[in-house]
Design a protein around this motif. Structure first.
Motif, mmCIF file in Angstrom:
data_model
loop_
_atom_site.group_PDB
_atom_site.id
_atom_site.type_symbol
_atom_site.label_atom_id
_atom_site.label_comp_id
_atom_site.label_asym_id
_atom_site.label_seq_id
_atom_site.Cartn_x
_atom_site.Cartn_y
_atom_site.Cartn_z
ATOM 1 N N MET A 36 0.831 -1.203 0.000
ATOM 2 C CA MET A 36 0.000 0.000 0.000
ATOM 3 C C MET A 36 0.869 1.258 0.000
ATOM 4 O O MET A 36 0.557 2.251 -0.659
ATOM 5 C CB MET A 36 -0.912 -0.006 1.228
ATOM 6 C CG MET A 36 -1.839 -1.204 1.325
ATOM 7 S SD MET A 36 -3.276 -1.044 0.260
ATOM 8 C CE MET A 36 -4.275 0.048 1.256
ATOM 9 N N ARG A 37 1.956 1.215 0.746
ATOM 10 C CA ARG A 37 2.859 2.365 0.780
ATOM 11 C C ARG A 37 3.500 2.621 -0.567
ATOM 12 O O ARG A 37 4.009 3.711 -0.830
ATOM 13 C CB ARG A 37 3.924 2.152 1.854
ATOM 14 C CG ARG A 37 3.375 2.227 3.279
ATOM 15 C CD ARG A 37 4.394 1.762 4.294
ATOM 16 N NE ARG A 37 3.848 1.853 5.648
ATOM 17 C CZ ARG A 37 4.109 0.988 6.630
ATOM 18 N NH1 ARG A 37 4.919 -0.042 6.397
ATOM 19 N NH2 ARG A 37 3.578 1.138 7.818
ATOM 20 N N ASN A 38 3.508 1.587 -1.416
ATOM 21 C CA ASN A 38 4.077 1.710 -2.755
ATOM 22 C C ASN A 38 3.012 1.752 -3.842
ATOM 23 O O ASN A 38 3.304 1.539 -5.019
ATOM 24 C CB ASN A 38 5.054 0.567 -3.007
ATOM 25 C CG ASN A 38 6.367 0.778 -2.295
ATOM 26 O OD1 ASN A 38 7.281 1.402 -2.819
ATOM 27 N ND2 ASN A 38 6.475 0.265 -1.078
ATOM 28 N N GLY A 39 1.767 2.042 -3.457
ATOM 29 C CA GLY A 39 0.720 2.300 -4.434
ATOM 30 C C GLY A 39 0.093 1.091 -5.079
ATOM 31 O O GLY A 39 -0.457 1.202 -6.182
ATOM 32 N N VAL A 40 0.126 -0.079 -4.414
ATOM 33 C CA VAL A 40 -0.513 -1.283 -4.966
ATOM 34 C C VAL A 40 -1.898 -1.409 -4.329
ATOM 35 O O VAL A 40 -2.020 -1.775 -3.157
ATOM 36 C CB VAL A 40 0.324 -2.549 -4.690
ATOM 37 C CG1 VAL A 40 -0.360 -3.768 -5.290
ATOM 38 C CG2 VAL A 40 1.717 -2.384 -5.263
ATOM 39 N N TYR A 41 -2.940 -1.121 -5.113
ATOM 40 C CA TYR A 41 -4.291 -1.022 -4.575
ATOM 41 C C TYR A 41 -5.278 -2.009 -5.193
ATOM 42 O O TYR A 41 -6.498 -1.789 -5.138
ATOM 43 C CB TYR A 41 -4.821 0.408 -4.760
ATOM 44 C CG TYR A 41 -3.940 1.454 -4.123
ATOM 45 C CD1 TYR A 41 -3.559 1.364 -2.792
ATOM 46 C CD2 TYR A 41 -3.472 2.532 -4.871
ATOM 47 C CE1 TYR A 41 -2.743 2.324 -2.209
ATOM 48 C CE2 TYR A 41 -2.660 3.509 -4.294
ATOM 49 C CZ TYR A 41 -2.302 3.388 -2.961
ATOM 50 O OH TYR A 41 -1.487 4.349 -2.388
#
Length: 256
Positions: A36-41
């Motif tokens: 999530m911190r790396n934008g995987v949603y």
């Protein structure tokens, strides 16, 4: 000598048998906070699937399309406008922690005015700082601030910490409900928030969200703890390109 050896073998076998009979009481965790911190949603876990993994928990929906709370076997979605609904079984989940809640410990805390004081005191009284706990607290807030989630574009890879700076916030007064959450040891900080991650759902099921801060109506707080002896981690499927790309790990944090 032979008798002593025989007794040792019997004791060892009995220990192994008893250990094998110990029921697995686990937290099921999907994806990771570092993702999530790396934008995987995006993920491929459905609401229907997660119900098989637990009746209690929290998370979010694909593309951050609302906050997720699982309580008493029901799975709720808190939309970006703060409204609460029962989640459709086909909705997909990119991140979350779930378990079948069964109380192991009941702790009463005195002189607790704020959520910061609650978490500080909980750290002092937990039976173990190295075990996992599902935490359930039924309480009334004088004031509470809850955070929501706003849907992002499918190609948006902005990290969750950046997005949460402008997240929807809901401020409520004199509201009764349940805090649903987990205590996560510091060594798990890349997988979930540490030490605590809480969501709140009001008693009337009309208000919910990620706990930001709050002031309690009563200074006495009763906490139900479910101690866990196992942690199951499942990663998104092979088709998830976002999860397969490389990223830098983040420092464990109590916030997004």
């Amino acid at each position: 000598m032979i008798k002593k050896l025989f007794n040792t073998i019997v004791v060892t076998a009995l220990f192994a048998f008893l250990k094998a009979q110990q029921p697995v009481d686990k937290i099921f965790h999907y994806s990771s906070m570092d993702a999530m911190r790396n934008g995987v949603y995006t993920g491929d876990l459905t609401v229907q699937d997660l119900k098989k993994k637990g009746d209690f928990g929290l998370g979010t929906y694909n593309l951050l399309d609302g906050e997720l709370i699982a309580l008493d076997g029901n799975v709720y979605r808190i939309a970006s406008d703060g409204s609460v609904e029962i989640a459709d079984n086909k909705r997909l989940v990119p991140f979350g922690s779930f378990t079948f809640f069964k109380k192991d410990h009941l702790i009463t805390l005195e002189n607790i005015q704020t959520t910061d004081m609650l978490m500080k005191k909980l750290l002092e009284v937990l039976p173990s700082s190295n075990r996992f706990y599902a935490v359930k607290i039924e309480t009334t807030f004088m004031n509470v601030t809850l955070g929501g989630a706003e849907k992002v574009h499918e190609k948006d890879t902005t990290g969750i910490a950046v997005l949460m700076k402008t997240r929807p916030l809901y401020k409520k007064q004199n509201i009764k409900g349940t805090l649903t959450g987990f205590y996560n040891p510091s060594y798990i900080g890349g997988l979930d928030l540490s030490p605590f991650h809480f969501h709140f759902l009001s008693e009337d099921k009309r208000v919910g969200g990620h706990l930001i801060e709050g002031t309690f109506d009563s200074a006495k707080i009763t906490v139900q703890l479910d101690e866990k002896n196992a942690y199951e981690l499942i990663l998104p499927g092979k088709s998830n390109d976002g999860y397969r790309r490389q990223w830098k790990s983040s420092e464990p944090s109590a916030q997004y």
